[in-house]
Design an enzyme around this catalytic site. Structure first.
Site: not given
Length: 277
Positions: A44-45, A83, A113, A115, A182
């Protein structure tokens, strides 16, 4: 040979390092794949480096599905992980499964993925039960920057380290096949890596992780809005691109481009047949 989640486990057991890079489009994914990188993360970057949004918060499911589909068309061997964007899984386990399903069904991702640690264990478990592999993400979680007050290194206190260890074991127990760590001190990430049976993928977490991931535009020198401490530039592609753009601009304006070799010729007699126009 295509890389699978089982390949990740085998590499962890054999002590082989796992390489991962982000990609958001067909062309880049094809190049990364041909280079032999083990895994491609459709991060999602893309909110930062592709859409210019400043952070990942506004990225939508439709954004992720579209970019994931482009990447999977270009990747033949790398494991493609997509993501799950902000608020696509936090609301409920049901929403988490439905949205993960879109990334696999429409985007053709191999895995997703998300978070979060202990608080997201039930979401991970639900998605895994739906037969969708999950890569977890702990430590600094960019989708939570508003809650933690910005991009800050995690695990710098005793309580912080304990929380990271709890999160790591929680996501493993929930069924995650790997976990991204991270912005965590290298010694802490090494401790987590030793304790877990699943691979750890570090980004700003030291060399003792099972593998590493970087944002493509960061490692190629294409993104200058900000550069995290953990980024190593493996090339200055951004500078090379600007040089090529300048040269193109100059050649167009000077008339040096296009030349005869870049043009199509009209077959003999065609213009004569037209007469005076």
């Amino acid at each position: 040979m295509a890389v699978t989640v089982s390949t990740f486990q085998e590499m962890k057991r054999a002590g082989k390092k796992i390489s991962m890079l982000t990609a958001y489009d067909y062309t880049t994914a094809h190049l990364v794949d041909e280079a032999g990188v083990d895994s491609i993360l459709v991060g999602d970057s893309l909110g930062n480096v592709m859409l210019g949004l400043g952070d990942t918060i506004p990225v939508t499911m439709d954004d992720m599905v579209r970019h994931t589909a482009a990447v999977t068309r270009g990747a033949k061997n790398a494991l493609v992980i997509a993501d799950m964007p902000f608020m696509s899984y936090e609301t409920s386990a049901y929403d988490a499964v439905v949205n993960a399903g879109r990334l696999v069904k429409e985007g053709r991702a191999n895995a997703v993925k998300l978070e979060g640690g202990t608080e997201m264990a039930d979401r991970i478990q639900a998605i895994v039960r739906a037969k969708i592999p999950v890569c977890a993400h702990i430590g600094l979680t960019p989708q939570g920057i508003n809650a933690v007050g910005g991009f800050k290194v995690q695990g710098k206190t005793t309580s912080g380290v304990k929380k990271l260890l709890e999160d790591a074991h929680a996501v493993q127990n929930a069924g995650a096949f790997a976990v991204v760590i991270e912005a965590v001190p290298a010694e802490v990430a090494a401790l987590i890596t030793r304790q877990l049976s699943i691979p750890t993928i570090g980004i700003g977490a030291g060399a003792q992780c099972s593998g590493q991931v970087l944002v493509n535009q960061d490692m190629l020198g294409m993104f200058d809005d900000f550069t995290p401490k953990f980024v190593r530039r493996f090339a200055e592609v951004g500078a090379l691109m600007k040089q090529a753009y300048r040269e193109y601009d100059e050649c167009v304006k000077s008339g040096e481009f296009p030349t005869k070799e870049h043009c199509y010729a009209t077959p003999a007699g065609v213009l004569d047949e037209l007469g005076e126009l």
